[in-house]
Write an enzyme that holds these catalytic residues in place. Structure first.
Site, PDB file in Angstrom:
ATOM      1  N   TYR A  14       1.309   5.368   6.358  1.00 41.70           N
ATOM      2  CA  TYR A  14       0.229   5.646   5.369  1.00 41.70           C
ATOM      3  C   TYR A  14      -0.317   6.811   5.738  1.00 41.70           C
ATOM      4  O   TYR A  14      -1.041   7.485   4.788  1.00 41.70           O
ATOM      5  CB  TYR A  14      -0.607   4.475   5.387  1.00 41.70           C
ATOM      6  CG  TYR A  14       0.029   3.120   4.770  1.00 41.70           C
ATOM      7  CD1 TYR A  14       0.420   2.876   3.396  1.00 41.70           C
ATOM      8  CD2 TYR A  14       0.185   2.239   5.760  1.00 41.70           C
ATOM      9  CE1 TYR A  14       1.022   1.832   2.930  1.00 41.70           C
ATOM     10  CE2 TYR A  14       0.729   0.775   5.165  1.00 41.70           C
ATOM     11  CZ  TYR A  14       1.245   0.852   3.784  1.00 41.70           C
ATOM     12  OH  TYR A  14       1.821  -0.217   3.614  1.00 41.70           O
ATOM     13  N   HIS A  19      -4.024   7.462  -0.592  1.00 42.69           N
ATOM     14  CA  HIS A  19      -4.761   6.357  -0.549  1.00 42.69           C
ATOM     15  C   HIS A  19      -5.418   6.526   0.569  1.00 42.69           C
ATOM     16  O   HIS A  19      -6.574   5.730   0.855  1.00 42.69           O
ATOM     17  CB  HIS A  19      -4.072   5.078  -0.582  1.00 42.69           C
ATOM     18  CG  HIS A  19      -4.744   3.931  -1.596  1.00 42.69           C
ATOM     19  ND1 HIS A  19      -5.516   4.186  -2.461  1.00 42.69           N
ATOM     20  CD2 HIS A  19      -4.202   2.726  -1.655  1.00 42.69           C
ATOM     21  CE1 HIS A  19      -5.892   3.193  -2.945  1.00 42.69           C
ATOM     22  NE2 HIS A  19      -5.078   2.000  -2.492  1.00 42.69           N
ATOM     23  N   TYR A  64      -6.326  -3.187   5.396  1.00 48.57           N
ATOM     24  CA  TYR A  64      -5.822  -2.605   4.550  1.00 48.57           C
ATOM     25  C   TYR A  64      -6.684  -2.509   3.214  1.00 48.57           C
ATOM     26  O   TYR A  64      -7.709  -3.165   3.270  1.00 48.57           O
ATOM     27  CB  TYR A  64      -4.498  -3.282   4.341  1.00 48.57           C
ATOM     28  CG  TYR A  64      -3.396  -3.361   5.038  1.00 48.57           C
ATOM     29  CD1 TYR A  64      -2.705  -2.304   4.869  1.00 48.57           C
ATOM     30  CD2 TYR A  64      -3.461  -4.346   6.113  1.00 48.57           C
ATOM     31  CE1 TYR A  64      -1.424  -2.241   5.767  1.00 48.57           C
ATOM     32  CE2 TYR A  64      -2.335  -4.232   7.116  1.00 48.57           C
ATOM     33  CZ  TYR A  64      -1.188  -3.011   6.931  1.00 48.57           C
ATOM     34  OH  TYR A  64      -0.364  -2.789   7.830  1.00 48.57           O
ATOM     35  N   ASN A  66      -7.262  -3.225   0.343  1.00 46.58           N
ATOM     36  CA  ASN A  66      -7.776  -4.315  -0.613  1.00 46.58           C
ATOM     37  C   ASN A  66      -8.762  -5.329  -0.046  1.00 46.58           C
ATOM     38  O   ASN A  66      -9.386  -6.111  -0.882  1.00 46.58           O
ATOM     39  CB  ASN A  66      -6.669  -5.051  -1.255  1.00 46.58           C
ATOM     40  CG  ASN A  66      -5.791  -4.135  -2.213  1.00 46.58           C
ATOM     41  OD1 ASN A  66      -5.989  -2.955  -2.666  1.00 46.58           O
ATOM     42  ND2 ASN A  66      -4.771  -4.643  -2.885  1.00 46.58           N
ATOM     43  N   ASN A 112      -9.567  -1.127  -5.565  1.00 48.25           N
ATOM     44  CA  ASN A 112      -9.476  -2.208  -5.407  1.00 48.25           C
ATOM     45  C   ASN A 112     -10.237  -2.258  -3.699  1.00 48.25           C
ATOM     46  O   ASN A 112     -10.949  -3.390  -3.484  1.00 48.25           O
ATOM     47  CB  ASN A 112      -8.103  -2.777  -4.970  1.00 48.25           C
ATOM     48  CG  ASN A 112      -7.328  -3.083  -6.070  1.00 48.25           C
ATOM     49  OD1 ASN A 112      -8.074  -3.610  -7.138  1.00 48.25           O
ATOM     50  ND2 ASN A 112      -6.140  -3.151  -6.219  1.00 48.25           N
TER      51      ASN A 112
END
Length: 186
Positions: A14, A19, A64, A66, A112
């Site tokens: 990631y 994000h 993570y 969310n 989120n």
């Protein structure tokens, strides 16, 4: 004491994704102020230091995106931090790449990670820096877009935006969110 969190997803896969814009700003602050954000605690990585004369805790939730609120709630509770002394930095697809927007409070706006923080804190009255990552192209899946990496031609813009976001954090710490909004919301 101020808690400054940058949102993202853990893991090498990631790194460099849209994000993870919040993680990138935390890394930039950590480098600039010699703060090691490497202590695994409260479902995140944290580092303590001083920015603009203020004691701070930099946080990168490892839950993570969310579930970011789980980490933030634990950190806020442990350090007995008031919501007025909490700032979060996160990606925003409604802003052009590298643009910043500071807010004193507000809804999740479909994000989120912010939705999770609002749910865990029971309030949306916390400061935030939205970091523009650009809107997804037509026919793209949103998850594919935000989990995609920035193209090389945007790197210079991102480096400048990271520096500007650090300046915005410093401004918030010294002069308050209103001053930051006046200076950095373009």
């Amino acid at each position: 004491m101020y808690i400054i969190a940058g949102l993202g997803n853990p893991g090498k896969e990631y790194m460099g994704t849209r994000h993870n814009a919040g993680f990138s700003v935390i890394d930039e602050l950590a480098d600039k102020y010699n703060i090691s954000v490497d202590t695994a605690k409260h479902k995140g990585l944290i580092g303590k230091g001083v920015i603009a004369g203020q004691k701070v805790i930099l946080v990168k939730p490892m839950t993570y995106m969310n579930n970011s609120g789980e980490c933030i709630r634990e950190v806020m509770d442990y350090y007995k931090c008031d919501i007025d002394d909490f700032l979060v930095i996160f990606d925003d697809i409604s802003l052009d790449v590298g643009k910043l927007r500071l807010r004193a409070k507000g809804s999740a706006g479909g994000h989120n990670g912010i939705k999770s923080i609002i749910a865990h804190l029971g309030s949306d009255k916390f400061k935030r820096i939205k970091f523009g990552v650009g809107d997804k192209p037509k026919n793209w899946d949103l998850a594919d877009w935000v989990l995609g990496k920035f193209p090389a031609e945007e790197y210079a813009t991102l480096r400048e935006a990271n520096k500007k976001a650090c300046e915005a954090v410093e401004c918030i710490l010294t002069d308050g969110i209103e001053s930051g909004m006046n200076k950095y919301n373009g």
